[in-house]
Design a protein around this motif. Sequence first.
Motif, PDB file in Angstrom:
ATOM      1  N   ASP A  72      39.403   9.121 -13.456  1.00 42.33           N
ATOM      2  CA  ASP A  72      38.459   8.344 -12.619  1.00 42.33           C
ATOM      3  C   ASP A  72      38.798   6.907 -12.576  1.00 42.33           C
ATOM      4  OD1 ASP A  72      36.466  10.344 -12.805  1.00 42.33           O
ATOM      5  OD2 ASP A  72      35.594   9.938 -14.848  1.00 42.33           O
ATOM      6  N   GLY A  75      40.723   7.087  -9.460  1.00 45.35           N
ATOM      7  CA  GLY A  75      40.169   7.699  -8.183  1.00 45.35           C
ATOM      8  C   GLY A  75      40.814   9.186  -7.979  1.00 45.35           C
ATOM      9  N   ALA A  76      41.049   9.969  -8.899  1.00 43.77           N
ATOM     10  CA  ALA A  76      41.495  11.261  -8.512  1.00 43.77           C
ATOM     11  C   ALA A  76      40.760  12.189  -7.964  1.00 43.77           C
ATOM     12  CB  ALA A  76      42.190  11.759  -9.973  1.00 43.77           C
ATOM     13  N   MET A  77      41.236  13.143  -6.932  1.00 40.86           N
ATOM     14  CA  MET A  77      40.295  13.913  -6.271  1.00 40.86           C
ATOM     15  C   MET A  77      41.113  15.464  -6.328  1.00 40.86           C
ATOM     16  SD  MET A  77      39.095  11.731  -3.188  1.00 40.86           S
ATOM     17  CE  MET A  77      40.261  10.122  -3.626  1.00 40.86           C
ATOM     18  N   GLN A  78      40.028  16.228  -6.340  1.00 42.46           N
ATOM     19  CA  GLN A  78      40.485  17.667  -6.396  1.00 42.46           C
ATOM     20  C   GLN A  78      40.952  18.129  -4.793  1.00 42.46           C
ATOM     21  OE1 GLN A  78      41.060  19.789  -8.543  1.00 42.46           O
ATOM     22  NE2 GLN A  78      39.967  18.988 -10.252  1.00 42.46           N
ATOM     23  N   ILE A  90      30.106  24.411  -8.789  1.00 44.23           N
ATOM     24  CA  ILE A  90      30.024  22.929  -8.689  1.00 44.23           C
ATOM     25  C   ILE A  90      28.557  22.829  -8.184  1.00 44.23           C
ATOM     26  CG2 ILE A  90      30.083  20.746  -6.992  1.00 44.23           C
ATOM     27  CD1 ILE A  90      33.113  21.760  -6.934  1.00 44.23           C
ATOM     28  N   ASP A  96      27.916  17.711  -8.214  1.00 43.68           N
ATOM     29  CA  ASP A  96      27.911  16.828  -7.159  1.00 43.68           C
ATOM     30  C   ASP A  96      26.930  15.620  -7.323  1.00 43.68           C
ATOM     31  OD1 ASP A  96      29.604  17.435  -5.146  1.00 43.68           O
ATOM     32  OD2 ASP A  96      28.575  18.834  -4.376  1.00 43.68           O
ATOM     33  N   LEU A  98      27.412  13.762 -10.052  1.00 39.93           N
ATOM     34  CA  LEU A  98      28.152  12.840 -10.590  1.00 39.93           C
ATOM     35  C   LEU A  98      28.590  11.609  -9.874  1.00 39.93           C
ATOM     36  CD1 LEU A  98      30.257  15.283 -13.255  1.00 39.93           C
ATOM     37  CD2 LEU A  98      27.990  13.824 -13.763  1.00 39.93           C
ATOM     38  N   GLU A  99      28.582  10.611 -10.554  1.00 38.79           N
ATOM     39  CA  GLU A  99      29.126   9.300  -9.651  1.00 38.79           C
ATOM     40  C   GLU A  99      30.775   9.561  -9.521  1.00 38.79           C
ATOM     41  OE1 GLU A  99      27.337   6.194  -9.037  1.00 38.79           O
ATOM     42  OE2 GLU A  99      29.119   6.129  -7.609  1.00 38.79           O
ATOM     43  N   SER A 100      31.409  10.457 -10.282  1.00 34.44           N
ATOM     44  CA  SER A 100      32.681  10.791 -10.314  1.00 34.44           C
ATOM     45  C   SER A 100      33.129  11.635  -9.551  1.00 34.44           C
ATOM     46  CB  SER A 100      33.207  11.016 -11.649  1.00 34.44           C
ATOM     47  OG  SER A 100      32.633  12.093 -12.324  1.00 34.44           O
ATOM     48  N   ALA A 101      31.927  12.449  -8.747  1.00 33.44           N
ATOM     49  CA  ALA A 101      32.365  13.477  -7.792  1.00 33.44           C
ATOM     50  C   ALA A 101      32.841  12.861  -6.382  1.00 33.44           C
ATOM     51  CB  ALA A 101      30.986  14.082  -7.569  1.00 33.44           C
ATOM     52  N   ARG A 102      34.149  12.784  -6.376  1.00 32.09           N
ATOM     53  CA  ARG A 102      34.995  12.073  -5.328  1.00 32.09           C
ATOM     54  C   ARG A 102      35.440  13.406  -4.498  1.00 32.09           C
ATOM     55  NH1 ARG A 102      36.186   9.068  -9.741  1.00 32.09           N
ATOM     56  NH2 ARG A 102      37.659  10.698 -10.313  1.00 32.09           N
ATOM     57  N   ARG A 103      35.532  13.114  -3.076  1.00 34.61           N
ATOM     58  CA  ARG A 103      36.184  14.083  -2.432  1.00 34.61           C
ATOM     59  C   ARG A 103      37.198  13.336  -1.260  1.00 34.61           C
ATOM     60  NH1 ARG A 103      33.628  19.128  -2.232  1.00 34.61           N
ATOM     61  NH2 ARG A 103      31.746  18.986  -3.787  1.00 34.61           N
TER      62      ARG A 103
END
Lengths: 105, 233
Positions: A72, A75-78, A90, A96, A98-103
């Motif tokens: 987090d 800013g790591a993303m899958q 998911i 999705d 979550l605030e941390s659900a980055r894409r």
Amino acid sequence: MLRWSRHETDVPDEARLPHAAELEELAEAQAGDDDVRLERAREALLDAAGASATLDAIAVAANFEMMTRLADGTGAMQTDGNLEQFAALIDELGLDGLESARRPS
Amino acid sequence: MGWTVRDDLREAHGRAWTALAQADSSWSGAQRVELASTVIAALDARPPLPPWVPPSVGGGVIPSEPLAPVLAHDVVYRVARHAGTLTRTWYDETIAGLAPLFAGTEGAEVAYVELVALTCQVAAIRSFHRGAGMAPPPLPLPLDGVPTGRRAPELARARLNWVPVASPADQRAAVVQAFSAVPETNDRTWAMADAQYMPDAEMVHPDWTRGTLSRSQMELVAMTVSRSRACFY
């Protein structure tokens, strides 16, 4: 997730994964702020699994105290492939939200 | 409880803890120890400051005449306590704030990566001791020395991270490349992961075990912590 799944079936914990309840409680307590809960969780796992397994579980929990901040904080993303592969999970777990659900853009 | 801590785990933690006192790429030893103290204050706070109140505003955490910039203290507190709330906008604003102190954006981003790594290492070591009911190690005394400026030979923008990484980007998982801009810190972090969790080379083996927990049991612990910390990744 496992807590949810065991409510959905009649399969006892020990038939699924040895000491699952104790491991889950230790991990939750170690990630939280309640020192009394953590001590109880540690003692319960010690009684169930012994000292070496308990200390290794504590180390794994510590590792994910590190890795979650690493992910987090940077800013790591899958990858697109992973997100596609796990889309149903998911969605089912509502991750999705979550605030941390980055894409990746 | 008299634990017997594995040698590899003790060594990895000892190496990272000792390195807090040494200058690294962007921060001096004295600044790093001071920042580690703020990380510990964040972890120990009951309750912590909320995500929208940085310690520079909340008061009582940062020394009155800090060696490290106040913004750096705000960063490590936020990452220590509320990493799951971070956004790209927050990151961009943080880098804009650090840029004048590090001769531009790239220097600021490398300095930021070191701040996150320091926070991660302190959080893990403190978590291990708290989990085991052991007294945490005292912070080391800072060593003299100026920041080394060492970084990866070539940095690249990543699609899978906000931060720059060692070139070429996005050839490895986002978490694996995350700290690659600062190689020495990166090495210490992954030595800790190898000892706390499992050696990197064993990740592909679903039945790997140290002889205590099964891989499934380890993943249950990992997943539970990640869920508790609201970490999507």
